[in-house]
Design a protein around this motif. Sequence first.
Motif, PDB file in Angstrom:
ATOM      1  N   ARG A  17       0.877  -1.189   0.000  1.00 19.05           N
ATOM      2  CA  ARG A  17       0.000   0.000   0.000  1.00 19.05           C
ATOM      3  C   ARG A  17       0.899   1.219   0.000  1.00 19.05           C
ATOM      4  N   CYS A  28      -2.231   6.170   0.505  1.00 22.65           N
ATOM      5  CA  CYS A  28      -3.450   5.775   1.222  1.00 22.65           C
ATOM      6  C   CYS A  28      -4.053   6.991   1.938  1.00 22.65           C
ATOM      7  N   CYS A  29      -5.383   7.127   1.835  1.00 24.25           N
ATOM      8  CA  CYS A  29      -6.038   8.227   2.555  1.00 24.25           C
ATOM      9  C   CYS A  29      -6.884   7.702   3.714  1.00 24.25           C
ATOM     10  N   GLY A  30      -6.741   6.411   4.021  1.00 23.49           N
ATOM     11  CA  GLY A  30      -7.311   5.884   5.261  1.00 23.49           C
ATOM     12  C   GLY A  30      -8.828   5.826   5.326  1.00 23.49           C
ATOM     13  N   ASN A  31      -9.467   5.428   4.228  1.00 20.14           N
ATOM     14  CA  ASN A  31     -10.925   5.336   4.253  1.00 20.14           C
ATOM     15  C   ASN A  31     -11.433   3.982   4.717  1.00 20.14           C
ATOM     16  N   ALA A  32     -10.500   3.037   4.928  1.00 22.18           N
ATOM     17  CA  ALA A  32     -10.862   1.728   5.508  1.00 22.18           C
ATOM     18  C   ALA A  32     -11.802   0.909   4.631  1.00 22.18           C
ATOM     19  N   THR A  33     -11.684   1.050   3.321  1.00 16.87           N
ATOM     20  CA  THR A  33     -12.522   0.235   2.437  1.00 16.87           C
ATOM     21  C   THR A  33     -11.649  -0.677   1.572  1.00 16.87           C
ATOM     22  N   CYS A  34     -10.538  -1.134   2.110  1.00 17.98           N
ATOM     23  CA  CYS A  34      -9.535  -1.863   1.313  1.00 17.98           C
ATOM     24  C   CYS A  34     -10.043  -3.196   0.757  1.00 17.98           C
ATOM     25  N   CYS A  38      -9.184  -1.155  -3.281  1.00 23.07           N
ATOM     26  CA  CYS A  38      -8.966   0.235  -2.873  1.00 23.07           C
ATOM     27  C   CYS A  38      -9.517   1.165  -3.959  1.00 23.07           C
ATOM     28  N   PRO A  39     -10.457   2.050  -3.617  1.00 27.83           N
ATOM     29  CA  PRO A  39     -11.081   2.863  -4.677  1.00 27.83           C
ATOM     30  C   PRO A  39     -10.131   3.871  -5.314  1.00 27.83           C
ATOM     31  N   ILE A  40      -9.034   4.240  -4.632  1.00 32.08           N
ATOM     32  CA  ILE A  40      -8.117   5.218  -5.233  1.00 32.08           C
ATOM     33  C   ILE A  40      -6.824   4.546  -5.703  1.00 32.08           C
ATOM     34  N   ALA A  42      -4.464   3.143  -4.031  1.00 34.53           N
ATOM     35  CA  ALA A  42      -3.279   3.246  -3.168  1.00 34.53           C
ATOM     36  C   ALA A  42      -2.768   1.849  -2.816  1.00 34.53           C
ATOM     37  N   LYS A  43      -3.710   0.908  -2.685  1.00 32.24           N
ATOM     38  CA  LYS A  43      -3.332  -0.490  -2.418  1.00 32.24           C
ATOM     39  C   LYS A  43      -3.095  -1.177  -3.753  1.00 32.24           C
ATOM     40  N   SER A 154      -8.361   3.563   9.066  1.00 33.87           N
ATOM     41  CA  SER A 154      -7.152   3.143   8.353  1.00 33.87           C
ATOM     42  C   SER A 154      -7.452   1.819   7.665  1.00 33.87           C
ATOM     43  N   PRO A 155      -6.482   1.246   6.946  1.00 36.17           N
ATOM     44  CA  PRO A 155      -6.711  -0.107   6.413  1.00 36.17           C
ATOM     45  C   PRO A 155      -7.102  -1.086   7.519  1.00 36.17           C
TER      46      PRO A 155
HETATM   47  S1  SF4 Z   1      -8.976   1.553   0.595  1.00 34.19           S
HETATM   48 FE1  SF4 Z   1      -7.367   1.043   2.071  1.00 34.19          FE
HETATM   49  S2  SF4 Z   1      -5.443   1.445   0.986  1.00 34.19           S
HETATM   50 FE2  SF4 Z   1      -7.084   2.453  -0.183  1.00 34.19          FE
HETATM   51  S3  SF4 Z   1      -7.055   4.527   0.598  1.00 34.19           S
HETATM   52 FE3  SF4 Z   1      -8.585   3.410   1.785  1.00 34.19          FE
HETATM   53  S4  SF4 Z   1      -7.496   2.669   3.604  1.00 34.19           S
HETATM   54 FE4  SF4 Z   1      -5.963   3.296   2.101  1.00 34.19          FE
END
Ligand code: SF4
Length: 361
Positions: A17, A28-34, A38-40, A42-43, A154-155
């Motif tokens: 990540r 990672c922007c820490g949206n916790a939807t890994c 990952c929608p952006i 980052a992962k 966070s993740p």
């Molecule tokens: S989905 Fe996971 S890796 Fe992607 S930005 Fe959110 S917390 Fe970070």
Amino acid sequence: MILAPLGLKVLLTPQARNSMVYDGRPPCCGNATCVPICPIAAKYDASVHAQKFEQLGGEILDQAVAHFVAVDTQGRVTAIRFKRPGGSEHRAVGRIFVIAAHGIETPKLLLISRTDALPEGVANGSGAVGRYLMDHPIQLSWALSKEALYPYRSPLENAGIEQFRNADFRRERAAFRVAVGEDGWSFPGTPPPALASELIKEGFRGKALREELNYRAARQFRFAALIEQLPDPENRVLPAWDNPDELGIPRPRIVYDLDDYTRKGLAAARELHDQIFDAVGVTFRKHAEEHYGAGHIIGTYRMGNEARTSVVNAQQRSHDHPNLFLLGSGAFPTAGTANPTLTIAALALWAADTIRQDLAG
Ligand code: SF4
Ligand SMILES: Cc1cc2nc3c(=O)[nH]c(=O)nc-3n(C[C@H](O)[C@H](O)[C@H](O)COP(=O)(O)OP(=O)(O)OC[C@H]3O[C@@H](n4cnc5c(N)ncnc54)[C@H](O)[C@@H]3O)c2cc1C
């Protein structure tokens, strides 16, 4: 600080990540939807290399189900046959073949590719294909802390307790690592929307509902202990010849059980989780009564030096067929306790070096 008196240390978990802009992808922007993705971006996920492959001129066929590995009389793979929706038949040909269909489909494909010359299937001179199936059976335990911990920032798993991965106790029982969850009670099945439904059933409405939801979600936490499992030849994947899918290809049949060694590891993890819950101070706790699967499918085309007892060598090359490589955690001869994917990637890079040399040669 709470865990130090128990002699416990929490360490960061290695992750694929971005923590800074890398390879054209954001941090990672820490949206916790890994999970699932990952929608952006980052992962890391496989689409990164799929795109690079296509940019280099490679062709990816989707909805193509491999069902037969053809081998010539010299023991070289000559083609992989595959079916497309509607059942049409196709062949992929080449100099080198790589199968990376994971720990259930890869051995199934090898086993269903049996012929008169290879009655036990492809790459199966050892008889080990499909055998030694392992996972990291999970002891899941969850609790409500007295103080707010604020998960979901966070993740899903960033850290873990790693000190029970190896010591003398392994003579008696399985090792484990404890993954510390950041996803509240999502894993046990009560993410915030499900919690809201439960609270509505309990009679909460309006402001009271919002406050109770915030109160409980902020205090949810869980541990997932990933337990070591020993390689047992009786735990295995077999083709279910009597149960074909819509394309007429046998589905996999799984024979799988846990032995006492692993069950003792599950019990030790529950005890550790209880010690931590006591130290943290919780108002509710629960241990899953049955283990969960981790989705870490290991062992079914094991790596080793000897063709007699293993399927691939350290470069992931089949002992029996020099132009066939089998990638993935099916090559791990033992499971240990670590999540497998970074090791899968390392072994794949190693195999790629060998393949490059073969092609140059
Ligand atoms: S989905 Fe996971 S890796 Fe992607 S930005 Fe959110 S917390 Fe970070
Ligand atoms: C819920 C969950 C959480 C996980 N979390 C983690 C984690 O936190 N850390 C970690 O390290 N690992 C984790 N894992 C494990 C990780 O997902 C796997 O190790 C990894 O995906 C394996 O990669 P692979 O490319 O070998 O196999 P896969 O990702 O399974 O890819 C195999 C591909 O082969 C294709 N395929 C299968 N059969 C055929 C066929 N006959 N013909 C054509 N194509 C075929 C499949 O469609 C698939 O696209 C998790 C797994 C699960 C299920």
